[in-house]
Motif scaffolding. Structure first.
Motif, PDB file in Angstrom:
ATOM      1  N   VAL A  93      59.895  67.051  23.933  1.00 15.42           N
ATOM      2  CA  VAL A  93      60.221  66.758  25.337  1.00 15.42           C
ATOM      3  C   VAL A  93      60.481  68.057  26.099  1.00 15.42           C
ATOM      4  N   LEU A  94      61.257  68.977  25.474  1.00 18.65           N
ATOM      5  CA  LEU A  94      61.540  70.255  26.135  1.00 18.65           C
ATOM      6  C   LEU A  94      60.252  71.045  26.386  1.00 18.65           C
ATOM      7  N   LEU A  95      59.404  71.079  25.328  1.00 18.70           N
ATOM      8  CA  LEU A  95      58.133  71.807  25.500  1.00 18.70           C
ATOM      9  C   LEU A  95      57.266  71.130  26.543  1.00 18.70           C
ATOM     10  N   THR A  96      57.287  69.818  26.552  1.00 18.46           N
ATOM     11  CA  THR A  96      56.487  69.100  27.570  1.00 18.46           C
ATOM     12  C   THR A  96      57.024  69.382  28.967  1.00 18.46           C
ATOM     13  N   LEU A  97      58.365  69.371  29.088  1.00 15.31           N
ATOM     14  CA  LEU A  97      58.964  69.695  30.384  1.00 15.31           C
ATOM     15  C   LEU A  97      58.635  71.127  30.793  1.00 15.31           C
ATOM     16  N   ALA A  98      58.719  72.040  29.771  1.00 13.46           N
ATOM     17  CA  ALA A  98      58.368  73.423  30.077  1.00 13.46           C
ATOM     18  C   ALA A  98      56.912  73.544  30.496  1.00 13.46           C
ATOM     19  N   SER A  99      56.042  72.828  29.760  1.00 16.52           N
ATOM     20  CA  SER A  99      54.622  72.862  30.127  1.00 16.52           C
ATOM     21  C   SER A  99      54.402  72.287  31.514  1.00 16.52           C
ATOM     22  N   GLY A 100      55.084  71.163  31.800  1.00 14.91           N
ATOM     23  CA  GLY A 100      54.945  70.585  33.141  1.00 14.91           C
ATOM     24  C   GLY A 100      55.482  71.505  34.209  1.00 14.91           C
ATOM     25  N   THR A 101      56.622  72.159  33.868  1.00 14.78           N
ATOM     26  CA  THR A 101      57.201  73.091  34.851  1.00 14.78           C
ATOM     27  C   THR A 101      56.244  74.240  35.135  1.00 14.78           C
ATOM     28  N   THR A 102      55.674  74.805  34.059  1.00 14.36           N
ATOM     29  CA  THR A 102      54.728  75.923  34.260  1.00 14.36           C
ATOM     30  C   THR A 102      53.500  75.461  35.014  1.00 14.36           C
ATOM     31  N   MET A 103      53.066  74.255  34.731  1.00 12.79           N
ATOM     32  CA  MET A 103      51.909  73.737  35.472  1.00 12.79           C
ATOM     33  C   MET A 103      52.256  73.543  36.942  1.00 12.79           C
ATOM     34  N   LEU A 104      53.488  73.051  37.196  1.00 12.24           N
ATOM     35  CA  LEU A 104      53.909  72.908  38.600  1.00 12.24           C
ATOM     36  C   LEU A 104      54.003  74.269  39.284  1.00 12.24           C
ATOM     37  N   LEU A 105      54.572  75.243  38.513  1.00  9.42           N
ATOM     38  CA  LEU A 105      54.657  76.588  39.092  1.00  9.42           C
ATOM     39  C   LEU A 105      53.274  77.166  39.349  1.00  9.42           C
ATOM     40  N   ALA A 106      52.357  76.944  38.389  1.00 10.48           N
ATOM     41  CA  ALA A 106      50.977  77.410  38.613  1.00 10.48           C
ATOM     42  C   ALA A 106      50.366  76.718  39.813  1.00 10.48           C
ATOM     43  N   SER A 107      50.657  75.430  39.944  1.00  9.70           N
ATOM     44  CA  SER A 107      50.131  74.694  41.098  1.00  9.70           C
ATOM     45  C   SER A 107      50.736  75.214  42.395  1.00  9.70           C
ATOM     46  N   ASN A 108      52.052  75.537  42.348  1.00  9.31           N
ATOM     47  CA  ASN A 108      52.687  76.095  43.543  1.00  9.31           C
ATOM     48  C   ASN A 108      52.069  77.437  43.914  1.00  9.31           C
ATOM     49  N   ALA A 109      51.782  78.242  42.852  1.00 12.65           N
ATOM     50  CA  ALA A 109      51.145  79.532  43.130  1.00 12.65           C
ATOM     51  C   ALA A 109      49.783  79.333  43.769  1.00 12.65           C
ATOM     52  N   LEU A 110      49.037  78.361  43.255  1.00 18.03           N
ATOM     53  CA  LEU A 110      47.741  78.067  43.863  1.00 18.03           C
ATOM     54  C   LEU A 110      47.912  77.558  45.284  1.00 18.03           C
ATOM     55  N   ASP A 111      48.946  76.741  45.497  1.00 21.25           N
ATOM     56  CA  ASP A 111      49.208  76.271  46.869  1.00 21.25           C
ATOM     57  C   ASP A 111      49.531  77.447  47.783  1.00 21.25           C
ATOM     58  N   ARG A 112      50.298  78.403  47.245  1.00 21.73           N
ATOM     59  CA  ARG A 112      50.593  79.595  48.057  1.00 21.73           C
ATOM     60  C   ARG A 112      49.318  80.355  48.370  1.00 21.73           C
ATOM     61  N   GLU A 113      48.430  80.419  47.355  1.00 18.33           N
ATOM     62  CA  GLU A 113      47.149  81.113  47.603  1.00 18.33           C
ATOM     63  C   GLU A 113      46.347  80.411  48.679  1.00 18.33           C
ATOM     64  N   ARG A 114      46.284  79.079  48.550  1.00 21.78           N
ATOM     65  CA  ARG A 114      45.531  78.331  49.568  1.00 21.78           C
ATOM     66  C   ARG A 114      46.205  78.437  50.933  1.00 21.78           C
ATOM     67  N   ALA A 115      47.561  78.421  50.915  1.00 19.87           N
ATOM     68  CA  ALA A 115      48.273  78.530  52.195  1.00 19.87           C
ATOM     69  C   ALA A 115      48.009  79.888  52.842  1.00 19.87           C
TER      70      ALA A 115
END
Length: 603
Positions: free
Chosen positions: A15-37
């Motif tokens: 669960v922790l690793l999944t949460l960490a993976s989801g968090t990193t994916m969200l952070l990566a998505s946020n970074a991509l959103d920043r790039e698109r923004a």
């Protein structure tokens, strides 16, 4: 560690690793959103700055068109565009909202101030045109200073876009790098999650679950077939598999215990069946011999681990006498007095060894340093000690379970009832077959016993003698002293006869003052000798009744023998005929019967 703990830890780590993976994916998505923004911001600022340069050119074109044509419509178009630009005060705020920095907005403000300068020159040119000074107006809007000012506006807009592009490119590059970092981290976390899952499957399922379950499955299969001899595999796991193994072990132990209880119940039913059949056989026993045969056959089967003896009480000697034994008991005597047994003293079972320490009975052999683990069960009915059941363990008893003492008590009770019933039956038979005055057998018993003795005589060829006796002048005792005196004479004569036949003969009261002795296996001479002894003992009686002597008592006796004198069917008649001859020849004498074919008497 328990499987639940391991699985919970693995689940928590997953669960922790999944949460960490989801968090990193969200952070990566946020970074991509920043790039698109950032890209979208650049487009928006590009449009805003492009509109600024275009507006300056459009307004300049309207002014020049009016200078060239002088038409009022061109002037109106210029005024409308100028009013629109004047009214749009939110241009700089829009740039700020779009994300323009302070330096960038400063560049735009410089461009707008330059555009304001152009507006002033355009108004001057328009005023000159209105006043008819077209040459001045043309010189203003088409002159080199105006062109240079217009170029400076465009340069300022280009400078703004260059700054904007550099900043946006830096933001896009930074966002792209962060997005790449978080994507890489997310991939690493996903791989770790997969490895953890594989480890849990390999370790928990294969090593901690599959192997023990395979070992336990064979045991479970055998237990399901009620094969409780299956040995449990050794396991020291403190987890659910260990709990399962413990539960199976408990199930096996319960099965073994249930099997043991079923065997005990089966043995108990068999014992009860034996007791029931023994009771039925005891009820059908007619003699003590029948009873002892039943006891000797059934008791060893009911009490299998012990040898024993059946004692019955001999009233005449006041002794417990052995009637039968089984499985060779070694420590108890064959005969003893009732007071030698504590069970008979107390009227209850007695056991010197076992849970309760007690005193050994005196009828047991004393073993130095040891006490026999015996059991004495008194046979009591109507508060009378009839006998004793004695048990002692046998050396080769092995693993046979001990018979519950309750069943042994039931044995004693049933044998007691049977013995009491036989003794009561014998007493009733004796009462029915005995003369109540003399205690001798009566005429009814004579008929039964004589037939048996004569039949045995014919079978074996042995002799049978009959001695018929009559008290001389018996009526005199009744007439002179009363019937009680006569009864006294009869009782004393009966006592003499009873004492005379204690070695196997039979004495009967034949009727009135007549008595008969039947002597199996006694020849004629022996019968004559016994008859003479009886005559002499009767003659020696000195009887006193109510203080009065009764006088001499004599008897006449006739003796007959089969086959010496007559055939068996005429034995009693021959003895009676000899008695009659004795009376006719003077009484107080012994006369022997005449042999068949002879006419004279033998005295």
């Amino acid at each position: 560690m328990r499987l639940a703990t391991i699985i919970n830890l693995a689940y928590g780590a997953t669960v922790l690793l999944t949460l960490a993976s989801g968090t990193t994916m969200l952070l990566a998505s946020n970074a991509l959103d920043r790039e698109r923004a950032a890209v979208a911001q650049r487009e928006q600022l590009d449009r805003a700055s492009a509109d600024l340069g275009k507006d300056a050119l459009v307004l300049s074109e309207h002014a020049r068109q009016y200078i060239i044509t002088g038409h009022a419509a061109d002037l109106e178009a210029y005024d409308r565009e100028f009013a629109r630009l004047r009214a749009d005060e939110s241009r700089i705020r829009k740039l700020g909202d779009a994300g323009a920095g302070v330096d960038e907005i400063g560049a735009v403000l410089d461009a707008m101030r330059l555009a304001e300068t152009l507006h002033d020159e355009q108004r001057t040119a328009i005023d000159a045109q209105r006043s008819g000074n077209e040459t001045q107006a043309r010189a203003i809007v088409f002159g080199a200073p105006y062109e240079r000012q217009l170029d400076r506006v465009e340069e300022q807009v280009d400078r703004f876009q260059d700054r904007l592009n550099r900043r946006i490119d830096a933001d896009v590059g930074q966002a792209t790098g962060i997005a790449r970092l978080w994507r890489t981290t997310s991939a690493i976390v996903l791989v770790a999650t997969g490895l953890l899952f594989v480890f849990v499957l390999a370790f928990v399922i294969r090593l901690r679950v599959l192997r023990p379950v395979v070992r336990l499955s064979d045991v479970v299969t055998r237990l399901a077939a009620q094969d409780y001899a299956a040995e449990m595999p050794a396991t020291d796991q403190i987890d659910e598999i260990g709990d399962m193994a413990h539960a199976i072990r408990v199930f096996r132990e319960n099965g073994l215990e249930r099997q043991r209880l079923e065997e005990e119940a089966k043995d108990d039913r068999a014992t009860r069946d034996l007791l029931s059949r023994m009771m039925q056989r005891l009820q059908g026993a007619d003699t003590m011999r029948d009873l002892t045969e039943v006891v000797q056959r059934f008791v060893p089967e009911i009490v299998q681990g012990m040898s024993g003896i059946l004692y019955l009480h001999d009233r005449h000697r006041n002794a417990m006498v052995e009637r039968c034994r089984w499985k060779l008991p070694r420590h108890s005597r064959s005969e003893f007095t009732p007071i030698a047994c504590w069970a008979l003293r107390r009227g209850s079972s007695h056991r010197p060894e076992g849970a309760m320490i007690d005193v050994p009975c005196d009828h047991l052999d004393r073993i130095p340093g040891a006490i026999v683990n015996s059991i004495c069960l008194p046979l009591i009915a109507q508060r009378e000690a009839l006998g004793l059941l004695y048990f002692e363990p046998i050396a080769d008893a092995g693993e046979r379970s001990a018979t519950p003492e309750t069943y042994m008590q039931m044995l004693a009770e049933n044998i007691s009832l049977a013995v009491a019933s036989l003794r009561l039956r014998d007493a009733l038979r004796e009462m029915a077959m005995a003369d109540p005055l003399t205690g001798l057998a009566n005429r009814r018993q004579l008929d039964t016993m004589l037939d048996l003795l004569l039949a045995e005589s014919e079978r074996s060829g042995q002799t049978v003698s009959a001695v018929m006796l009559d008290v001389d002048h018996f009526k005199r005792f009744n007439d002179m002293f009363g019937h009680d005196a006569g009864d006294l004479v009869l009782r004393e004569v009966g006592a003499v006869l009873r004492d005379a036949v204690h070695d196997g003969g039979l004495a009967f009261r034949y009727g009135g003052e007549e008595f008969l002795l039947v002597l199996p296996a006694v020849g004629t001479s022996g019968a004559i000798d016994l008859a003479e002894q009886i005559r002499q003992r009767i003659a020696a009686l000195h009887l006193v009744h109510d203080g009065r002597p009764l006088g001499a008592v004599t008897a006449s006796i006739g003796v007959a023998n089969t086959p010496d004198h007559v055939a068996g069917g005429r034995l009693v008649r021959a003895a009676d005929a000899a008695l009659l001859h004795a009376k006719q020849h003077g009484r107080d004498r012994v006369i022997v019967a005449v042999r068949d074919g002879e006419e004279e008497d033998a005295a």
